[in-house]
Design a protein around this motif. Sequence first.
Motif, PDB file in Angstrom:
ATOM      1  N   GLU A 269       0.831  -1.198   0.000  1.00 40.55           N
ATOM      2  CA  GLU A 269       0.000   0.000   0.000  1.00 40.55           C
ATOM      3  C   GLU A 269       0.857   1.236   0.000  1.00 40.55           C
ATOM      4  O   GLU A 269       1.879   1.288   0.703  1.00 40.55           O
ATOM      5  CB  GLU A 269      -0.907   0.028   1.231  1.00 40.55           C
TER       6      GLU A 269
ATOM      7  N   TYR B  56       1.057   5.202   0.770  1.00 38.58           N
ATOM      8  CA  TYR B  56       0.403   6.274   1.517  1.00 38.58           C
ATOM      9  C   TYR B  56       1.110   7.599   1.293  1.00 38.58           C
ATOM     10  O   TYR B  56       2.341   7.659   1.354  1.00 38.58           O
ATOM     11  CB  TYR B  56       0.485   5.997   3.026  1.00 38.58           C
TER      12      TYR B  56
ATOM     13  N   LEU C 131       4.934   6.740   1.863  1.00 32.77           N
ATOM     14  CA  LEU C 131       5.310   5.604   2.682  1.00 32.77           C
ATOM     15  C   LEU C 131       4.767   4.372   1.967  1.00 32.77           C
ATOM     16  O   LEU C 131       3.585   4.322   1.657  1.00 32.77           O
ATOM     17  CB  LEU C 131       4.663   5.742   4.057  1.00 32.77           C
TER      18      LEU C 131
ATOM     19  N   ARG D 147       3.465  -5.995   3.114  1.00 31.53           N
ATOM     20  CA  ARG D 147       3.313  -7.043   4.108  1.00 31.53           C
ATOM     21  C   ARG D 147       2.919  -8.383   3.491  1.00 31.53           C
ATOM     22  O   ARG D 147       2.315  -8.449   2.448  1.00 31.53           O
ATOM     23  CB  ARG D 147       2.331  -6.646   5.203  1.00 31.53           C
TER      24      ARG D 147
ATOM     25  N   MET E 237      11.839   7.126  10.140  1.00 36.56           N
ATOM     26  CA  MET E 237      11.402   8.297   9.396  1.00 36.56           C
ATOM     27  C   MET E 237      11.321   9.455  10.357  1.00 36.56           C
ATOM     28  O   MET E 237      10.801   9.300  11.458  1.00 36.56           O
ATOM     29  CB  MET E 237       9.986   8.076   8.871  1.00 36.56           C
TER      30      MET E 237
END
Lengths: 139, 213
Positions: free
Chosen positions: A81, A83, A91, A95, B142
């Motif tokens: 995914e 983001y 990001l 997984r 981060m």
Amino acid sequence: MNAFEMITLSQGLNLSSLFDRQQDFIKRQTRFVSRKSAKVIISSIEAVAGSMGLKVHTRNFKTRLEGLSANKAGQFAAVIEVYEVAPSLFLVDVRKAAGDTLDYHKFYRSFCKKLEHIIWKPTESNAKHGLLRTKSCDS
Amino acid sequence: MGCFHSTQRRQFPGYEDPVTLASQTAFSVSEVEALFELYKSISGSLVDDGLINKEEFQLALFKNRKKENLFANRIFDLFDVKHKGSIDFGDFVRSLNVFHPNASQEDKIDFSFKLYDLHGTGFIGRQDVKQMLIALLCESDMKLADDTIEIILDKTFLEADVNQDGKIDRDEWQNFVSKNPSLLKIMTLPYLRDITTTFPSFVFNSEVDEIAT
């Protein structure tokens, strides 16, 4: 992306590790940062996955990769995914969705090697960029 | 006459028999027995006292007994129902019950609310969310500038804090989570459905009197 969506990515909230019988810490949940555009990130992921012999399904900013395990005896699947944390800062959360955790680890390693061109690694020079200033981790 | 369960109660303080636990949770008797196998391996990993302490929990979660993590601490504190600094078998089963795919949404929403209410104030405050966000960023190696963090917090509170009082109450959380259902994905462990295959325990454990073995 809201704060809680990011918080749910924490390893500390992933209780499925309690059911792992392996002794060594093998992360099933991994992520990296990219400064490329979302389009470029997704198309790079699809291209690399395809070259690794995996089937790719993407919808919105979620991609599912499927294939056979290393020994060809079982299934393997991973979900990715993307983001948007801040403008031009993404990001990418990867997984394991199915299959052996060891296989997943091997997959992730070679996956990231092939994606080096989109993975952002903080260095001395770019750490001074506006968006990312050093901030102490006192938690 | 040493019945199996009274022996277990001696070695495992807080042990409750599987039939009782099964009747009070979404687990079947054999699933509770399987959870006991898991519990035994975690609780005996560092100190053989029949209880799961913080380090054993960290070891089970991260494979590293020394790894400190804000979120794991919150989970531990919530699993430690009686606030005694350790998790007993009853606590373990009842807490994991909330993560069962069949557990109610209400229970999952309750648990997650308490999880994020870091100081037990009855609200999820902006500082709580900020602290958790920073913890997550550290975990991911981060770092974001303060203003970027504030922007993320503003956006979050704009959506979640309906009465704009700077904190999220239980009703606002329920509302927020119903609009963002993926936030509850951490509250369900599909593994719990296959627990008897991952942790097989022998059925005769619960049926045969200890003397006969």
